[in-house]
Design a protein around this motif. Structure first.
Motif, short mmCIF file in Angstrom:
data_model
loop_
_atom_site.label_atom_id
_atom_site.label_comp_id
_atom_site.label_asym_id
_atom_site.label_seq_id
_atom_site.Cartn_x
_atom_site.Cartn_y
_atom_site.Cartn_z
N LEU A 307 0.83 -1.21 0.00
CA LEU A 307 0.00 0.00 0.00
C LEU A 307 0.86 1.26 0.00
CD1 LEU A 307 -2.71 1.43 0.08
CD2 LEU A 307 -2.66 1.23 2.59
N ALA A 308 1.93 1.27 0.79
CA ALA A 308 2.81 2.44 0.82
C ALA A 308 3.40 2.70 -0.57
CB ALA A 308 3.93 2.24 1.84
N LEU A 309 3.87 1.65 -1.21
CA LEU A 309 4.45 1.79 -2.55
C LEU A 309 3.41 2.26 -3.56
CD1 LEU A 309 6.65 -1.43 -2.67
CD2 LEU A 309 7.51 0.92 -2.74
N GLU A 310 2.26 1.64 -3.56
CA GLU A 310 1.23 1.97 -4.54
C GLU A 310 0.68 3.37 -4.31
OE1 GLU A 310 -1.69 -1.19 -4.60
OE2 GLU A 310 -0.09 -2.68 -4.46
N SER A 311 0.55 3.77 -3.05
CA SER A 311 0.04 5.12 -2.75
C SER A 311 1.02 6.19 -3.24
CB SER A 311 -0.18 5.27 -1.25
OG SER A 311 -1.11 4.33 -0.78
N ALA A 312 2.30 5.99 -2.94
CA ALA A 312 3.30 6.97 -3.36
C ALA A 312 3.39 7.03 -4.88
CB ALA A 312 4.66 6.61 -2.76
N GLN A 313 3.26 5.89 -5.53
CA GLN A 313 3.25 5.87 -7.00
C GLN A 313 2.03 6.62 -7.54
OE1 GLN A 313 5.38 4.93 -9.14
NE2 GLN A 313 4.40 4.22 -11.02
N ALA A 314 0.87 6.42 -6.88
CA ALA A 314 -0.35 7.11 -7.32
C ALA A 314 -0.18 8.62 -7.22
CB ALA A 314 -1.54 6.64 -6.47
N ALA A 315 0.45 9.09 -6.15
CA ALA A 315 0.68 10.53 -6.01
C ALA A 315 1.59 11.05 -7.11
CB ALA A 315 1.27 10.83 -4.63
N MET A 316 2.64 10.30 -7.41
CA MET A 316 3.55 10.72 -8.49
C MET A 316 2.81 10.80 -9.82
SD MET A 316 6.66 11.47 -7.56
CE MET A 316 7.63 11.25 -9.06
N LEU A 317 1.95 9.84 -10.08
CA LEU A 317 1.20 9.85 -11.34
C LEU A 317 0.23 11.03 -11.38
CD1 LEU A 317 0.45 6.04 -11.75
CD2 LEU A 317 2.14 7.41 -13.00
N GLN A 318 -0.38 11.33 -10.24
CA GLN A 318 -1.31 12.46 -10.21
C GLN A 318 -0.58 13.79 -10.39
OE1 GLN A 318 -4.57 12.72 -7.26
NE2 GLN A 318 -3.73 14.72 -6.69
N PHE A 319 0.54 13.95 -9.72
CA PHE A 319 1.27 15.22 -9.81
C PHE A 319 2.02 15.36 -11.13
CE2 PHE A 319 0.27 15.60 -5.42
CZ PHE A 319 0.44 16.94 -5.09
N GLY A 320 2.36 14.23 -11.76
CA GLY A 320 3.03 14.28 -13.06
C GLY A 320 4.37 15.00 -12.98
N ALA A 321 4.63 15.88 -13.93
CA ALA A 321 5.93 16.58 -13.99
C ALA A 321 6.17 17.43 -12.75
CB ALA A 321 6.00 17.44 -15.24
N ARG A 322 5.11 17.92 -12.11
CA ARG A 322 5.29 18.71 -10.89
C ARG A 322 5.88 17.86 -9.77
NH1 ARG A 322 0.13 20.07 -9.04
NH2 ARG A 322 -0.62 18.35 -10.34
N GLY A 323 5.53 16.60 -9.74
CA GLY A 323 6.06 15.70 -8.73
C GLY A 323 7.46 15.22 -9.03
N TYR A 324 7.84 15.31 -10.31
CA TYR A 324 9.13 14.78 -10.74
C TYR A 324 10.26 15.77 -10.54
CZ TYR A 324 11.90 11.43 -13.44
OH TYR A 324 12.81 10.49 -13.84
N GLN A 325 9.94 16.95 -10.03
CA GLN A 325 10.96 17.97 -9.81
C GLN A 325 11.64 17.77 -8.45
OE1 GLN A 325 9.54 22.02 -10.74
NE2 GLN A 325 7.75 21.04 -11.63
#
Length: 358
Positions: A307-325
């Motif tokens: 769940l921790a892994l999948e949740s953090a991945q979901a946030a990265m996907l939602q934030f997109g490039a903003r999360g990748y900074q």
């Protein structure tokens, strides 16, 4: 033991207040490598490390929940909390006379320290050899060896360790760091949790007094502590997932664009609730030494990791490039989530253990 220590006047502060006032302003510095000692001492004074000292299911669950409150904001500080909780757990479960004098000061955060059982837990599962050896001498033992990556340490902190004697017996004891014979070495940098006081411990013929022995027969003691040891870790993963869900909820723009993605915050929160119920049931059985109970707790711990892994991945996907900074909150939580799955017992350790028992 089983009696929570007396806590000083700072107990009027709760965990939520300490997280909001003391911890959150320091998260960036902690992520960069600052050890949150003042926060940990405040948490100890507030009773955050003493909930589980009585060994009850309610106390263990409250310790997990307190750790979860901390992990919602900062996994580094939550991991240090787990290290402290684990050391308190060992001392509280011990029948040896020495730990009684160390117990209260550890449970209220005056003495900070680590668990030191990553290598022994792997050794008991046959994954790697026991790293420390000892020799019986008058009044105690002489211990030598090297432990990589023991956390929540600084000079003067204490940690638990297990060493093997020549006759095959294994002894569990508490050692103090920062001496000529128990040295600390920082020999790597991590992608996250750099502020957790994690060091390689170099033990050079250190004298360990009989008063520092937690269990003269560690092989018999470990089954008594391992369920709580693993269950306590679930607070880290659940808290991180809850923090990720809250982060996703604040991102209105990203949520609209990511509406079709498979794991929205509502789904994360539903899975947290289910896991919390399973943890509460497991806490009722923590004293059961049967291997089947331990395997069920390992399955639960693994599900929290996913769940921790999948949740953090979901946030990265939602934030997109903003999360990748660099410096983004979503990326910090993503890096932290990886740790939940690799800390002992890691996902690969658990899956191997479950496969062996299938």
């Amino acid at each position: 033991m089983g009696v929570a220590p007396a806590i000083g006047p700072e107990t009027t502060r709760g965990v939520a207040d300490i997280v909001a006032v003391d911890l959150r302003p320091q998260i960036g510095a902690i992520d960069a490598g600052a050890y949150p000692e003042t926060v940990l001492r405040a948490l100890g004074a507030a009773g955050a490390f003493a909930h589980h000292t009585d060994g009850t299911a309610a106390g263990l669950l409250r310790a997990i929940e307190a750790m979860g409150e901390i992990a919602e904001a900062c996994l580094s500080t939550a991991f240090c909390t787990w290290c402290q909780d684990a050391l308190v757990w060992y001392l509280a479960r011990s029948d040896a006379p020495g730990p009684a004098g160390q117990f209260a000061a550890t449970a209220d955060g005056r003495h900070l320290g680590g668990t030191g059982l990553s290598n022994p837990m792997k050794a008991f599962s046959g994954i790697e050899p026991l790293a420390l050896s000892g020799t019986r001498v008058p009044g105690g033992y002489r211990v030598r060896g090297r432990l990589p990556w023991v956390s929540n340490l600084a000079p003067g902190h204490r940690f638990a360790a297990i060493f093997a004697l020549d006759d095959g017996r294994r002894v569990m004891a508490a050692l103090t760091t920062g001496t000529d014979t128990v040295g600390l070495a920082a020999n790597t940098r991590f992608v996250a949790l750099e502020g957790t006081g994690t060091y390689t411990v170099l033990i050079r013929d250190a004298f360990v007094s009989d008063d520092d022995v937690i269990a003269p027969d560690a092989a018999a003691f470990v089954p008594r502590i391992r369920n709580g040891f693993v269950l306590l870790q679930t607070g880290m993963g659940l808290g991180l997932a809850r923090g990720v869900a809250a982060l996703m909820r604040t991102d209105d723009r990203g949520r609209r664009q990511a509406a079709a993605l498979p794991l929205p915050p509502e789904a994360i929160e539903e899975r947290i609730a289910v896991l919390h119920e399973r943890i509460a049931v497991a806490a009722e059985r923590q004293a059961d030494p049967d291997r089947s109970t331990f395997l069920e707790i390992l399955r639960l711990r693994l599900d929290v990791s996913w769940l921790a892994l999948e949740s953090a991945q979901a946030a990265m996907l939602q934030f997109g490039a903003r999360g990748y900074q660099e410096g983004s909150e979503a990326f910090r939580r993503f890096r932290e989530a990886q740790f939940v799955s690799i800390v002992t017992p890691s996902a690969k350790h658990i899956t191997a253990e479950l496969a062996r028992s299938a």
